[in-house]
Design a protein around this motif. Structure first.
Motif, PDB file in Angstrom:
ATOM      1  N   HIS A 104       1.674  11.287  -7.770  1.00 44.34           N
ATOM      2  CA  HIS A 104       1.754  10.140  -8.685  1.00 44.34           C
ATOM      3  C   HIS A 104       2.377   8.904  -8.035  1.00 44.34           C
ATOM      4  N   HIS A 105       2.875   9.037  -6.837  1.00 47.19           N
ATOM      5  CA  HIS A 105       3.689   7.977  -6.253  1.00 47.19           C
ATOM      6  C   HIS A 105       2.907   6.689  -6.059  1.00 47.19           C
ATOM      7  N   ASP A 106       1.678   6.800  -5.455  1.00 49.85           N
ATOM      8  CA  ASP A 106       0.899   5.578  -5.230  1.00 49.85           C
ATOM      9  C   ASP A 106       0.511   4.916  -6.542  1.00 49.85           C
ATOM     10  N   GLY A 107       0.334   5.736  -7.570  1.00 47.45           N
ATOM     11  CA  GLY A 107      -0.039   5.170  -8.867  1.00 47.45           C
ATOM     12  C   GLY A 107       1.046   4.288  -9.452  1.00 47.45           C
ATOM     13  N   TYR A 108       2.305   4.628  -9.185  1.00 45.91           N
ATOM     14  CA  TYR A 108       3.389   3.789  -9.691  1.00 45.91           C
ATOM     15  C   TYR A 108       3.308   2.374  -9.117  1.00 45.91           C
ATOM     16  N   ILE A 109       3.034   2.280  -7.797  1.00 45.69           N
ATOM     17  CA  ILE A 109       2.954   0.967  -7.150  1.00 45.69           C
ATOM     18  C   ILE A 109       1.757   0.190  -7.670  1.00 45.69           C
ATOM     19  N   GLN A 110       0.619   0.840  -7.771  1.00 50.64           N
ATOM     20  CA  GLN A 110      -0.584   0.140  -8.195  1.00 50.64           C
ATOM     21  C   GLN A 110      -0.474  -0.331  -9.637  1.00 50.64           C
ATOM     22  N   ARG A 111       0.102   0.498 -10.494  1.00 50.72           N
ATOM     23  CA  ARG A 111       0.284   0.074 -11.892  1.00 50.72           C
ATOM     24  C   ARG A 111       1.139  -1.179 -11.968  1.00 50.72           C
ATOM     25  N   ASN A 165       0.810  -1.215   0.000  1.00 48.43           N
ATOM     26  CA  ASN A 165       0.000   0.000   0.000  1.00 48.43           C
ATOM     27  C   ASN A 165       0.841   1.262   0.000  1.00 48.43           C
ATOM     28  N   GLY A 166       2.148   1.102  -0.065  1.00 46.87           N
ATOM     29  CA  GLY A 166       3.017   2.259  -0.121  1.00 46.87           C
ATOM     30  C   GLY A 166       3.451   2.784   1.219  1.00 46.87           C
ATOM     31  N   ARG A 167       3.102   2.105   2.305  1.00 46.13           N
ATOM     32  CA  ARG A 167       3.522   2.546   3.633  1.00 46.13           C
ATOM     33  C   ARG A 167       4.911   1.982   3.949  1.00 46.13           C
ATOM     34  N   MET A 168       5.682   2.779   4.671  1.00 50.67           N
ATOM     35  CA  MET A 168       7.038   2.368   5.029  1.00 50.67           C
ATOM     36  C   MET A 168       6.995   1.431   6.223  1.00 50.67           C
ATOM     37  N   ILE A 169       7.564   0.222   6.062  1.00 49.40           N
ATOM     38  CA  ILE A 169       7.610  -0.791   7.118  1.00 49.40           C
ATOM     39  C   ILE A 169       8.835  -0.564   7.989  1.00 49.40           C
ATOM     40  N   LEU A 210       1.471  -3.469  -9.575  1.00 52.66           N
ATOM     41  CA  LEU A 210       0.703  -4.600  -9.047  1.00 52.66           C
ATOM     42  C   LEU A 210      -0.355  -5.052 -10.037  1.00 52.66           C
ATOM     43  N   ASP A 211      -0.852  -4.140 -10.880  1.00 57.45           N
ATOM     44  CA  ASP A 211      -1.867  -4.504 -11.880  1.00 57.45           C
ATOM     45  C   ASP A 211      -1.251  -5.145 -13.111  1.00 57.45           C
ATOM     46  N   GLY A 212       0.078  -5.242 -13.142  1.00 63.67           N
ATOM     47  CA  GLY A 212       0.744  -5.934 -14.249  1.00 63.67           C
ATOM     48  C   GLY A 212       1.172  -5.048 -15.390  1.00 63.67           C
ATOM     49  N   HIS A 213       1.080  -3.720 -15.251  1.00 61.51           N
ATOM     50  CA  HIS A 213       1.496  -2.811 -16.313  1.00 61.51           C
ATOM     51  C   HIS A 213       3.033  -2.689 -16.336  1.00 61.51           C
ATOM     52  N   GLU A 214       3.528  -2.158 -17.443  1.00 60.11           N
ATOM     53  CA  GLU A 214       4.958  -1.930 -17.581  1.00 60.11           C
ATOM     54  C   GLU A 214       5.426  -0.956 -16.513  1.00 60.11           C
ATOM     55  N   PRO A 215       6.412  -1.336 -15.688  1.00 61.74           N
ATOM     56  CA  PRO A 215       6.843  -0.452 -14.595  1.00 61.74           C
ATOM     57  C   PRO A 215       7.594   0.751 -15.125  1.00 61.74           C
ATOM     58  N   ARG A 216       7.414   1.877 -14.424  1.00 59.18           N
ATOM     59  CA  ARG A 216       8.134   3.093 -14.770  1.00 59.18           C
ATOM     60  C   ARG A 216       9.318   3.339 -13.827  1.00 59.18           C
ATOM     61  N   VAL A 217       9.158   2.910 -12.588  1.00 61.76           N
ATOM     62  CA  VAL A 217      10.203   3.128 -11.590  1.00 61.76           C
ATOM     63  C   VAL A 217      10.688   1.800 -11.029  1.00 61.76           C
ATOM     64  N   ILE A 218       9.733   0.921 -10.658  1.00 61.84           N
ATOM     65  CA  ILE A 218      10.074  -0.330  -9.979  1.00 61.84           C
ATOM     66  C   ILE A 218      10.878  -1.216 -10.923  1.00 61.84           C
ATOM     67  N   GLY A 219      12.022  -1.672 -10.422  1.00 60.11           N
ATOM     68  CA  GLY A 219      12.906  -2.515 -11.225  1.00 60.11           C
ATOM     69  C   GLY A 219      13.770  -1.737 -12.196  1.00 60.11           C
ATOM     70  N   LYS A 220      13.663  -0.405 -12.186  1.00 58.72           N
ATOM     71  CA  LYS A 220      14.438   0.436 -13.093  1.00 58.72           C
ATOM     72  C   LYS A 220      15.122   1.521 -12.267  1.00 58.72           C
ATOM     73  N   GLY A 221      16.404   1.476 -12.108  1.00 59.56           N
ATOM     74  CA  GLY A 221      17.094   2.518 -11.352  1.00 59.56           C
ATOM     75  C   GLY A 221      17.181   3.802 -12.152  1.00 59.56           C
TER      76      GLY A 221
END
Length: 860
Positions: free
Chosen positions: A227-234, A190-194, A236-247
């Motif tokens: 836009h931050h939460d949208g990056y995570i949800q996209r 959910n984007g919360r810091m653990i 999780l929905d299986g869309h092409e990542p923009r940030v996650i996995g890409k430094g």
């Protein structure tokens, strides 16, 4: 008890056991339940999970037995592991196990059944085994049950290994996360810091309670926050990542509101089912890196200049681009409009500056002419009281931001471009002032930091100026050397041509003298009287002496010019000594000298030229014969000396005074013996020394007046096996020739007559002579011949041209052609053989060599 065999794969088996990480761990209920089940199923008092180590068997589970391990000397399981198969012993009192202490004594075990355990890499590390105190049978069904329980034990061992690995991984992750020198943040779906590590807190100015449980977007700049939460949800929905996995490089918000440049990498962490469990964000502080990048960009320009100057200096200097390259590089590095660089030349009235490169400052035809003079290096600055002069004359650094107010500014002519600032830097090589450079109208601040930054450039200028000077000196030296080399080549060529001509002219008359002397001495049809024989022998002896003089002079000349070829190979020294002693023994006997030879062992070998070693020995022993005392003796010995073999020739002659020994090896120095009865040239020992030293040895003499002399020399040993050598060419028996024709092409009548007289004594061989090559070719076309022998120097067509004509004729090209010439230089011989002559004989002609050549090429 019979000891178990050691498995061939014991190292791998023990490694598999170590990898389980189970040895010496506490008892576990899962393993104990399994062994209790085995006891109940099979009705045995003892069931064990036994692991076989290097010197022991250790029990992970051992109900019914108090001990947790035993030595391998009483282990039944070690046999099952060694055989990698189920082991069942229905009565342990058989011959293999009867003397086992656990069988012969308490607890009196009588039955064993064990199945190998292979939890990793199919390596047997132990067994699931059953023990009973009474003999019993064990059916095939029971074997299957035991194998099945063993499979469960293997699964438990693998699970235990997995649990240990997971524990290690968790511990490592925790250590890496919290002690890392990189900022790390754990984020849930959910984007919360653990969690967040100390480095990240310090980087962004927070404490843990500020961020744990909060949305990670709080760390992003305001323009990214929505836009931050949208990056995570996209993601999780299986869309092409923009940030996650890409430094990528982004900016993070510090608690106090300023932005921090970071490299952000977010990685998804999946559970065992492949579902995203959480995210790990890694932030790398880029502040120092970005500052360094700015410095690096500036340094790269400098390094590029330094690198090109050092690596391409030869091309720069050969193309006369060095000075322009340095001047333009300086202008670009300092962002200046104008620059110059020059060489400081010391003079009687002080230093002068020779400008090699300067930016074009021309504003009129006359100033353009001045610039051309400066750029070509044809103008010198000599005034020491100017801004330039303070640098090249006094070695000072001059720096000003107000050129027109500087007290030592010189007047600028009308129309001269405006100069705002100026920096002049001396170039030193050690303590010597060798050059200077200057810039003007720089858009950088002229200060000490700029001067310090330019130090590598200044040092490179010093290096290149020194190289420039050295290469200029080298070019001059090379020109001088080339001129000297050309002169030496011409002198050497003239010397070689003189020696070749002298050799030819002297050998030609000697050929007839010695040839006819040999014929007269050996004539069978008209024998000579004793008086005539003595006279002919004296003629031949004098001729041979003259020939030896010619040969020694030519040998010495060839050695001095470096044209004496050597064929270094492994030779057996004893063979050479024996060969020379046999040759000279009649001469020693005739002089009343006793010759004693003690050669080295037959296997003693040296690396040398066989012919030249023979020549060395021949010279030394001949001298020992000539300069010995009446009824004297000569002793030849050989012995090891370090990594060489030493050969000594000891005579009983008058000896040599110590102060004159150094004269022995001087050419033409006979130590006053030229006035005595013994003939000689005085160059034999000089040749001998040169030959020995060129073969890698040394030569010297030990002598004292009245005690004789010992001449000794060394040759380097060879480690090769002695090879059988045939010193001489196998020839056919001296039988009569069949009726065949020899054509001899020779323009000298005396030499023609000599060959006729020689062949006249050879039955079955017909001689036909031709005075020119042209007539010889005509004779060949009408007369079948077995061999052609021709002189090289002929009137009209020479021997080489005649040979070429023979090789072009399909009917004659296979005919053997032998050169017979008075040109005895090695280069003459090589030239003839390279041209295609089958053999080469020299004048004066040796009849034995001629006969061997005839037998080689004429069919018998």
């Amino acid at each position: 008890m019979q000891a178990p065999d050691i498995p061939t794969n014991e190292a791998r088996r023990l490694q598999a056991l170590r990898d389980l990480e189970v040895l010496d761990t506490p008892a576990e209920e899962s393993f104990d339940r399994l062994t209790e089940l085995a006891r109940e199923i099979f009705g045995v008092p003892v069931a064990l999970i036994s692991l076989i180590d290097t010197q022991r068997q250790w029990f992970k589970s051992h109900p019914g037995v108090d001990a947790c391990e035993t030595g391998l000397d009483v282990s039944f399981c070690a046999h099952a592991v060694a055989d990698d198969d189920t082991l069942v012993v229905t009565d342990l009192t058989d011959s293999r196990f009867a003397d086992n202490p656990l069988v012969a004594g308490a607890p009196h075990i009588r039955f064993y059944a064990g199945h190998p355990l292979r939890p990793l890499d199919d390596m047997p590390v132990g067994t699931l085994c059953l023990l009973d105190y009474h003999p019993r049978t064990f059916s095939a069904h029971e074997r299957r049950l035991l194998a099945g329980l063993a499979g469960q034990a293997e699964a438990l061992l693998r699970q235990n290994k997995l649990s240990a690995d997971l524990a290690h991984t968790a511990k490592r992750f925790e250590t890496i996360f919290f002690t890392s020198a990189t900022a790390k943040v754990r984020i849930d779906r959910n984007g919360r810091m653990i969690a967040i590590n100390p480095f990240a807190l310090n980087l962004l100015g927070y404490v843990e309670s500020d961020v744990v449980g909060q949305n990670v977007a709080m760390l992003a700049p305001p323009d990214i926050h929505p836009h931050h939460d949208g990056y995570i949800q996209r993601y999780l929905d299986g869309h092409e990542p923009r940030v996650i996995g890409k430094g990528r490089e982004v900016e993070a918000m510090h608690k106090d509101g300023h932005r921090v440049p970071v490299h952000l990498a977010i990685n998804a962490i999946h559970d065992e089912h492949g579902q995203v469990e959480e995210f790990l964000g890694v932030l790398t502080d880029l502040r120092d890196i970005q500052a360094a990048n700015r410095r690096i960009q500036k340094e790269q320009a400098l390094l590029s200049v330094l690198h090109q100057g050092i690596t391409d200096y030869q091309a720069l200097m050969s193309g006369k681009k060095l000075w322009t390259f340095l001047m333009e590089a300086l202008r670009e590095l300092t962002d200046s409009d104008y620059a110059l660089i020059g060489e400081v030349l010391p003079g009687d009235n002080g230093n002068a500056l020779k400008v090699h490169a300067i930016t074009d400052l021309a504003w009129s035809p006359s100033s353009r002419q001045l610039m051309e003079q400066l750029r070509s290096g044809n103008m010198m600055f000599t005034r020491a009281d100017t801004l330039l002069g303070r640098v090249y004359a006094q070695g000072e650094v001059v720096m000003t931001d107000d050129l027109y107010q500087h007290p030592q500014r010189g007047g600028l002519p009308p129309g001269h471009p405006v100069l705002d600032n100026y920096l002049g830097v001396p170039i030193y090589s050690g303590s010597e002032l060798i050059g200077m450079y200057a810039i003007s109208n720089s858009r950088q601040t002229l200060d000490q930091s700029l001067l310090h930054w330019l130090e590598p450039f200044t040092a490179t200028c010093a290096l290149l100026i020194n190289l420039y000077r050295q290469m200029a000196e080298r070019d001059q030296v090379l020109q001088d050397l080339a001129h000297a080399h050309d002169q030496a080549q011409r002198a050497n060529q003239a010397k070689s041509e003189f020696l070749s001509s002298m050799s030819h002219e002297l050998r030609t008359p000697l050929n007839a003298i010695l040839g006819f002397a040999q014929l007269l001495a050996s004539g069978r049809r008209e024998p000579l009287s004793d008086k005539q024989t003595r006279q002919v022998n004296q003629i031949e002896k004098s001729g041979q002496h003259l020939l030896s003089l010619i040969n020694e002079v030519l040998d010495l000349a060839k050695i001095e010019s470096g044209h004496m070829p050597l064929s270094l190979e492994t030779i057996t020294l004893a063979h050479v000594i024996e060969d020379v002693c046999q040759t000279l023994e009649p001469s020693a006997e005739a002089s009343g000298i006793r010759l004693a030879c003690t050669p080295p062992p037959a296997e003693s070998q040296v690396c040398a030229d066989y012919t030249r070693v023979k020549q060395v020995l021949f010279n030394l022993i001949s001298n020992a014969i000539k300069y010995n005392s009446p009824n004297g003796s000569i002793q030849i010995t050989a012995a090891p000396r370090d990594d060489a073999l030493s050969v000594s020739v000891t005579d009983t002659g008058p000896g040599i005074a110590a102060h004159r020994r150094h004269e022995l090896f001087e050419p033409f120095n006979r130590l006053d013996a030229e006035n005595g009865p013994v003939e000689g040239t005085g160059i034999g020992l000089a040749i001998t020394r040169e030959l020995v030293e060129r073969m890698g040895g040394i030569i010297d003499v030990d002598s004292a007046p009245g005690e004789g002399s010992t001449f000794w020399f060394t040759l380097p040993r060879s480690n090769e096996d002695a090879a059988a050598r045939a010193h001489g060419e196998a020839t056919r028996p001296a039988s009569e020739f069949q009726q065949q024709t020899l054509i001899y092409v020779e323009d000298n009548p005396a030499n023609q007559r000599l060959m006729e007289d020689i062949i006249d004594d050879v039955d079955g061989l017909v001689l036909r002579t031709a005075p020119s090559a042209e007539m010889g070719l005509e004779l060949l076309r009408i007369t079948p011949a077995a061999l052609v022998m021709m002189d090289i120097h002929l009137p009209g067509m020479d021997g080489y041209q005649a040979l070429a004509a023979i090789r072009r004729d399909p009917h004659l090209q296979a005919l053997p052609v032998v050169a017979l010439s008075a040109s005895a230089m090695q280069r003459d011989i090589n030239k003839a053989l390279d041209a295609g002559f089958d053999a080469y004989l020299t004048k004066p002609l040796e009849i034995a060599k001629l006969m061997a050549t005839l037998k080689r090429y004429v069919i018998t």
